[in-house]
Design an enzyme around this catalytic site. Structure first.
Site, PDB file in Angstrom:
ATOM      1  N   LYS A 154      -6.112   3.756   0.207  1.00  0.00           N
ATOM      2  CA  LYS A 154      -5.753   4.621  -0.885  1.00  0.00           C
ATOM      3  C   LYS A 154      -5.757   3.879  -2.224  1.00  0.00           C
ATOM      4  O   LYS A 154      -5.614   2.666  -2.200  1.00  0.00           O
ATOM      5  CB  LYS A 154      -4.396   5.271  -0.635  1.00  0.00           C
ATOM      6  CG  LYS A 154      -3.203   4.302  -0.745  1.00  0.00           C
ATOM      7  CD  LYS A 154      -1.895   5.021  -0.689  1.00  0.00           C
ATOM      8  CE  LYS A 154      -1.340   5.281  -2.044  1.00  0.00           C
ATOM      9  NZ  LYS A 154      -0.646   4.147  -2.675  1.00  0.00           N
ATOM     10  N   HIS A 190      -1.194   2.492   5.016  1.00  0.00           N
ATOM     11  CA  HIS A 190      -0.563   1.346   5.692  1.00  0.00           C
ATOM     12  C   HIS A 190       0.753   1.731   6.371  1.00  0.00           C
ATOM     13  O   HIS A 190       1.262   0.986   7.197  1.00  0.00           O
ATOM     14  CB  HIS A 190      -0.417   0.151   4.746  1.00  0.00           C
ATOM     15  CG  HIS A 190       0.728   0.245   3.796  1.00  0.00           C
ATOM     16  ND1 HIS A 190       0.647   0.904   2.605  1.00  0.00           N
ATOM     17  CD2 HIS A 190       1.987  -0.236   3.862  1.00  0.00           C
ATOM     18  CE1 HIS A 190       1.802   0.815   1.975  1.00  0.00           C
ATOM     19  NE2 HIS A 190       2.642   0.127   2.720  1.00  0.00           N
ATOM     20  N   GLU A 228      12.446   2.128  -3.281  1.00  0.00           N
ATOM     21  CA  GLU A 228      11.961   0.771  -3.570  1.00  0.00           C
ATOM     22  C   GLU A 228      12.821   0.158  -4.655  1.00  0.00           C
ATOM     23  O   GLU A 228      13.184   0.852  -5.616  1.00  0.00           O
ATOM     24  CB  GLU A 228      10.523   0.821  -4.060  1.00  0.00           C
ATOM     25  CG  GLU A 228       9.559   1.304  -3.002  1.00  0.00           C
ATOM     26  CD  GLU A 228       8.144   1.094  -3.466  1.00  0.00           C
ATOM     27  OE1 GLU A 228       7.628  -0.011  -3.252  1.00  0.00           O
ATOM     28  OE2 GLU A 228       7.576   2.015  -4.059  1.00  0.00           O
ATOM     29  N   ASP A 268       1.453   8.501  -5.942  1.00  0.00           N
ATOM     30  CA  ASP A 268       1.344   7.193  -5.295  1.00  0.00           C
ATOM     31  C   ASP A 268       1.896   7.230  -3.866  1.00  0.00           C
ATOM     32  O   ASP A 268       1.407   6.520  -2.994  1.00  0.00           O
ATOM     33  CB  ASP A 268       2.130   6.166  -6.139  1.00  0.00           C
ATOM     34  CG  ASP A 268       1.971   4.740  -5.654  1.00  0.00           C
ATOM     35  OD1 ASP A 268       0.844   4.366  -5.275  1.00  0.00           O
ATOM     36  OD2 ASP A 268       2.964   3.981  -5.664  1.00  0.00           O
ATOM     37  N   HIS A 314       2.074   8.440   2.197  1.00  0.00           N
ATOM     38  CA  HIS A 314       3.098   7.849   3.060  1.00  0.00           C
ATOM     39  C   HIS A 314       4.170   8.858   3.510  1.00  0.00           C
ATOM     40  O   HIS A 314       4.520   8.920   4.682  1.00  0.00           O
ATOM     41  CB  HIS A 314       3.770   6.671   2.371  1.00  0.00           C
ATOM     42  CG  HIS A 314       2.803   5.659   1.821  1.00  0.00           C
ATOM     43  ND1 HIS A 314       1.591   5.406   2.404  1.00  0.00           N
ATOM     44  CD2 HIS A 314       2.872   4.849   0.743  1.00  0.00           C
ATOM     45  CE1 HIS A 314       0.962   4.458   1.711  1.00  0.00           C
ATOM     46  NE2 HIS A 314       1.721   4.119   0.698  1.00  0.00           N
ATOM     47  N   LYS A 323      10.907   4.027  -7.693  1.00  0.00           N
ATOM     48  CA  LYS A 323      10.901   2.579  -7.969  1.00  0.00           C
ATOM     49  C   LYS A 323      12.226   2.222  -8.638  1.00  0.00           C
ATOM     50  O   LYS A 323      12.850   3.057  -9.289  1.00  0.00           O
ATOM     51  CB  LYS A 323       9.778   2.250  -8.950  1.00  0.00           C
ATOM     52  CG  LYS A 323       8.398   2.586  -8.423  1.00  0.00           C
ATOM     53  CD  LYS A 323       7.718   1.370  -7.858  1.00  0.00           C
ATOM     54  CE  LYS A 323       6.304   1.673  -7.437  1.00  0.00           C
ATOM     55  NZ  LYS A 323       5.912   0.902  -6.250  1.00  0.00           N
TER      56      LYS A 323
END
Ligand code: BG6
Length: 519
Positions: free
Chosen positions: A164, A194, A232, A251, A256, A357
């Site tokens: 990605k 991932h 995160e 993102d 995910h 984030k």
């Protein structure tokens, strides 16, 4: 044979092949790909007929490339580095300088691969790993196609791995898929997410379908709601330019978080073959109701972090002060959504998703909250309310599964307290060093696409988030930045659950300081 179905240490080596890495001088190769090959080699999963060919612009020969990566790999593996394993692997690593846009260089690549085949017995099987920016996916595969390197026969295979972002909206994702399909069939394309390489994500399938006691309660009759949290603590680091174009929603959510949701909500597939799993995941994505513009205002929350103090005391600057970021940026660094599904199993069960984030902790979990038991039998006791039962799948860190349920507090009166049963991966299986890419690379070498994304799964993911991004683009946020770095995100995220009479789960941050949850 996928590593899902076998014990890592008992799996047979992959078939002979050459893994060709475009972007061999880059970060991904150094941090993930070579360490993953190292772990595969240590586990005896690379075949005798194996070679890696690194491609990049740097003017190096085999020896210089090997020396360059040796130190990097030793650093990134730390105590797991084993010189004997490394020496066995490094002698099979080659390098070639290439201009990725230059057709003539691909002629040279053909010659080099024929030499490697003859020397190493790799049988003409090629795995091309495109560790390059997405803008190069089309041009590189066009040139590989032009020189016939994507043409497979009965005797050999050709596969391409990409990562990605697969576009930034539905239209660009379709364009990317179309350009890839110009030169190869869908079953030659291995799209990595991932998260699918994480053991605990794969374990969702095992947890649900290899045990008989969860499945009967895994539905709207017993489950009140589900929360998926991917928090995160890092900021955007050196990726400001990419992140400005993407933002938290793009993102993380179409890939995910929807992967987690897909595994959690799918019907049992008829087998663990790629096609059977894909069909079930796509049914889940099809059942998710895209938000109407009115719903976006109440079911979707965006945020951007301001300067703040992280739980470890570190003072960090605002997103807008990050390198490569517009000082007046409207890019979201936090996104939360409430999604619902139109299907028999999940009708009426909200799925709350949040990611951001610079939050108070680095933590990913899926929390399944069950409906409360009726309290009728405890009516004339001190129990006035029972806490709901909960299953928490901890994806990272401290991977494991926790079940919370009510138990009698010892004593003469009837009091019920919530207790936890906790399974930690490490306690049972030890701490096996892995990058998360081992399974994915091994599966691709074996032609097993179960843990990779199909073109239509990618497109469905974008359809879901585009209902939100379209509205967000039309209505720029008025309150950015709206949460402090080191907090749990904007207050509006609390309203998202509060409106339904629910609350985000309090995430237990290991150290003393716990920031206040939104709402
Ligand atoms: C990547 C995102 O796909 O996933 C990053 O682009 C994010 O922004 C990363 O940091 C998170 O991955 P993990 O494995 O650390 O949860």
């Amino acid at each position: 044979m996928s590593l899902i179905q076998t014990n890592f240490t008992e799996a047979p080596p992959a078939p002979p092949n050459v893994m060709i890495i475009f972007g061999a001088g880059g970060d991904l190769t150094r941090r993930k790909l070579i360490p993953a090959l190292f772990h595969l080699s240590a586990a005896g999963l690379l075949p005798k007929g194996f070679a890696m060919l690194g491609l990049d612009r740097l003017d190096l020969d085999d020896q210089a490339f090997r020396e360059r990566i040796a130190g990097q790999v030793e650093d990134s593996l730390g105590a797991a580095f084993d010189r004997r394993v490394w020496e066995g692997l490094v002698s099979r690593i080659h390098y070639m300088q290439i201009d990725m846009l230059e057709g003539a260089d691909y002629e040279r690549l053909c010659e080099r691969l024929s030499e490697i085949d003859a020397e190493r017995g790799t049988n003409g099987n090629y795995l091309f790993y495109l560790a390059v920016p997405p803008s190069l996916f089309g041009p590189v595969t066009d040139r590989l196609g032009d020189v016939g390197l994507l043409h497979q026969s009965e005797h050999d295979w050709r596969r391409v791995i990409i990562e990605k972002p697969f576009g930034r909206d539905l239209e660009s994702a379709i364009a990317l898929n179309t350009s890839m399909h110009r030169n190869m069939d869908e079953d030659q394309i291995y799209r990595i997410d991932h998260y699918l390489g994480k053991e605990t994500v794969q374990n969702i399938m095992v947890f649900r379908f290899a045990n008989s006691f969860f499945e009967p309660v895994w539905n709207r009759n017993h489950i009140d709601h589900v929360q998926i949290t991917v928090a995160e603590s890092v900021g955007v680091e050196h990726r400001g330019a990419y992140y400005e174009e993407a933002g938290a929603l793009r993102d993380m959510i179409p890939n995910h978080l929807l992967v987690l949701l897909g595994f959690l909500a799918m019907e049992p597939p008829s087998s663990f073959q790629a096609e059977a799993v894909r069909i079930e995941i796509n049914k889940v994505l099809d059942a998710i109701k895209p938000l109407t513009p009115e719903e976006v205002l109440t079911h979707a929350v965006r945020g951007q972090y301001d300067a703040g103090t992280m739980p470890n005391g570190e003072k960090v600057p605002a997103y807008r002060a990050s390198p490569g970021v517009n000082p007046k940026s409207f890019t979201d660094t936090y996104a939360a959504l409430k999604l619902t599904m139109d299907n028999w199993r999940w009708a009426g069960v909200p799925f709350y998703l949040r990611t951001g984030k610079r939050l108070a902790a680095h933590y990913t979990e899926v929390a399944i909250q069950f409906k409360r038991a009726p309290t009728i039998m405890f009516k004339h006791t001190d129990v006035d309310e029972l806490a709901p039962d909960m299953v928490v799948l901890r994806i990272q860190p401290n991977e494991g599964i926790q079940m919370s349920f009510g138990a009698k507090i010892p004593g003469p009166t009837m009091q019920v307290g919530s207790v936890n049963m906790d399974f930690c991966y490490e306690d049972y299986f030890g701490n096996r060093p892995a990058t998360g890419y081992e399974t994915l690379i091994y599966d691709c070498m074996n032609g097993d696409a179960t843990l990779f994304k199909h073109a239509d799964t990618v497109e469905k993911g974008w359809e879901i988030v585009q209902s939100v991004t379209d509205v967000w683009a039309a209505l720029p946020p008025r309150d950015f930045p709206n949460y402090a770095a080191g907090s749990w995100g904007p207050c509006a995220a609390g309203d998202l659950t509060k409106r339904d009479g629910r609350m985000w789960r309090r995430i237990a941050v290991p150290k003393a300081r716990i920031a206040a949850e939104p709402g």
